[in-house]
Design an enzyme around this catalytic site. Structure first.
Site, short mmCIF file in Angstrom:
data_model
loop_
_atom_site.label_atom_id
_atom_site.label_comp_id
_atom_site.label_asym_id
_atom_site.label_seq_id
_atom_site.Cartn_x
_atom_site.Cartn_y
_atom_site.Cartn_z
CG HIS A 62 -3.40 5.12 3.00
ND1 HIS A 62 -4.13 5.91 3.58
CD2 HIS A 62 -4.36 4.03 3.10
CE1 HIS A 62 -4.34 5.23 4.57
NE2 HIS A 62 -5.08 4.02 3.69
CG HIS B 146 -3.98 -1.46 6.14
ND1 HIS B 146 -3.49 0.34 5.91
CD2 HIS B 146 -5.19 -0.35 5.24
CE1 HIS B 146 -4.32 1.16 5.32
NE2 HIS B 146 -5.05 1.31 5.39
CD GLU C 227 -11.97 -4.25 0.07
OE1 GLU C 227 -11.52 -5.64 0.53
OE2 GLU C 227 -12.74 -3.51 0.34
CG ASP C 228 -7.41 -0.99 -2.10
OD1 ASP C 228 -9.18 -0.85 -2.75
OD2 ASP C 228 -7.65 -0.13 -1.26
CG ASP D 149 -7.35 2.82 7.01
OD1 ASP D 149 -6.82 3.36 5.99
OD2 ASP D 149 -8.18 2.46 6.69
CG ASP E 68 -15.49 24.22 30.52
OD1 ASP E 68 -16.05 24.86 28.86
OD2 ASP E 68 -16.02 23.01 30.83
MN MN Z 1 -6.43 2.06 3.98
#
Ligand code: MN
Length: 377
Positions: free
Chosen positions: A48, A72, A76-77, A139, A260
């Site tokens: 990812h 990134h 967090e992870d 992301d 259009d």
């Molecule tokens: Mn991410």
């Protein structure tokens, strides 16, 4: 998934001075930090951030932004700490990663339209460096591309709705039109599957004649005008499924009544040529009643000038045509400032130039959101 050397080569391709060692370090660090984590697709989680970095290389962004994209999700992870990121990648990358992490935290709080509006303001205010926002948008784009792997329909819908309400408008505001369109298309597909299916089916039918319809109609127009000795630059585009649907909803009309879906612009040398071109077009194809507007004789209040008309082209396909001179075109584009998708800009543009334009746009929004938030405090 992009391999390490492929990613680094892409960056070096547009920026030979990029810090190769920084990118290599980030790649290895992120791979080790995410370890055996998996995405919903079953792919290693690590794929990812690498794909996110890949999306940003298409925008020719600088080495720090690419490193940020690779890193990134590590705070967090994973067990990685901000101190580690600072030590290994320097203060700039650490600040950027921190910014993206903070945005992800706020993101988790949205609940209703009102919260979404606040979130949008916060996103803009907190992205002191526009690169944070660019990483966050890439992301989200990658998460939308892989949304179908998420098993729970409610979760897919929630993510799609948030993309429609927050991220697509943000992408639009900073002039990232390709991001906006792709996000809207993917979210629309998720939120209104039947409407999406029927619109794409009809778009495919339009294309059944084979070849690229936009370029075929463009050459037809160019040919008609050149017979009258009017050298014209023709630009053409097709609306994407979501904007077609929105228009149908807003105006309560059917797909066939939309004029259009395909829109063209003829840029001709003089005002006289504009009217001659209009005559030629109306003689060649029947006009759609009620769609002709002469904004040359009566400009819009913002000064906008052009002739607008819709005609019925082959196979009952309605097309919209705007006719204007290069001066009118420059004015109209100036008005829209960030209209041009900067991916399509010339290769001589340095990445810094791209950022410069975006940065200017963001500063405006930052001031705006600072005012709004200032009032609350
Ligand atoms: Mn991410």
């Amino acid at each position: 998934m992009l391999r390490q050397y492929e990613l680094v080569d892409r960056v070096l391709d547009y920026d030979p001075d990029a810090d190769e060692a920084l990118l290599n370090r980030a790649y290895v660090f992120s791979m080790q930090a995410h370890g055996s984590q998996k995405r919903a697709s079953g792919d290693p989680y690590f794929s990812h951030p690498i794909e996110v970095a890949g999306i940003l290389t298409d925008l020719r962004l600088d080495d720090e932004t690419i490193a940020t994209a690779i890193l990134h999700d590590t705070i967090e992870d994973t067990v990685a700490t901000p101190e580690e990121i600072t030590r290994l990648f320097g203060g700039n990358v650490a600040r950027l990663v921190d910014g993206v992490t903070k945005l992800s935290k706020i993101e988790a709080q949205t609940e209703n339209e009102r919260a979404a509006e606040n979130l949008r303001k916060f996103l803009l205010a907190m992205s002191g460096d526009i690169r944070v926002l660019l990483v966050k948008l890439a992301d989200r784009l990658h998460n939308m591309r892989t949304l179908h792997h998420i098993p729970k329909p409610e979760k897919r819908r929630r993510i799609a709705k948030e993309t429609m309400d927050i991220y697509a408008p943000l992408a639009e505001r900073i002039g990232m039109y390709e991001f906006m369109k792709e996000m809207q298309t993917l979210a629309f597909q998720q939120l209104e599957p039947d409407a999406y299916a029927s619109i794409t089916k009809r778009l495919n039918q339009l294309h059944e004649g084979g070849g690229d319809l936009i370029s075929r109609i463009s050459s037809g127009l160019r040919l008609q005008l050149s017979r009258a000795d009017i050298p014209a630059e023709i630009q053409g585009r097709e609306k994407h499924p979501y904007s077609i649907w929105r228009k149908m909803q807003e105006r309560h009309i059917s797909f066939e009544q939309l004029s259009d879906i395909m829109a063209f612009r003829a840029i001709v040398p003089t005002v006289e040529d504009c009217y001659t071109a209009l005559g030629i077009i109306h003689r060649r194809w029947p006009m759609v009643p009620g769609r002709f507007k002469d904004y040359i004789s009566t400009p819009k209040r913002n000064g906008y000038r052009s002739l607008h008309t819709s005609v019925i082209h082959a196979d009952n396909a309605r097309i919209e045509i705007q006719i204007r001179t290069p001066e009118m075109h420059a004015e109209a584009e100036g008005e829209r400032r960030h209209t041009k998708n900067h991916r399509k800009r010339g290769h001589q543009d340095r990445p810094q130039t791209d950022l410069g334009g975006l940065q200017k746009g963001l500063r405006t929004f930052k001031t705006l959101s600072a005012c709004l938030i200032g009032k609350v405090n």
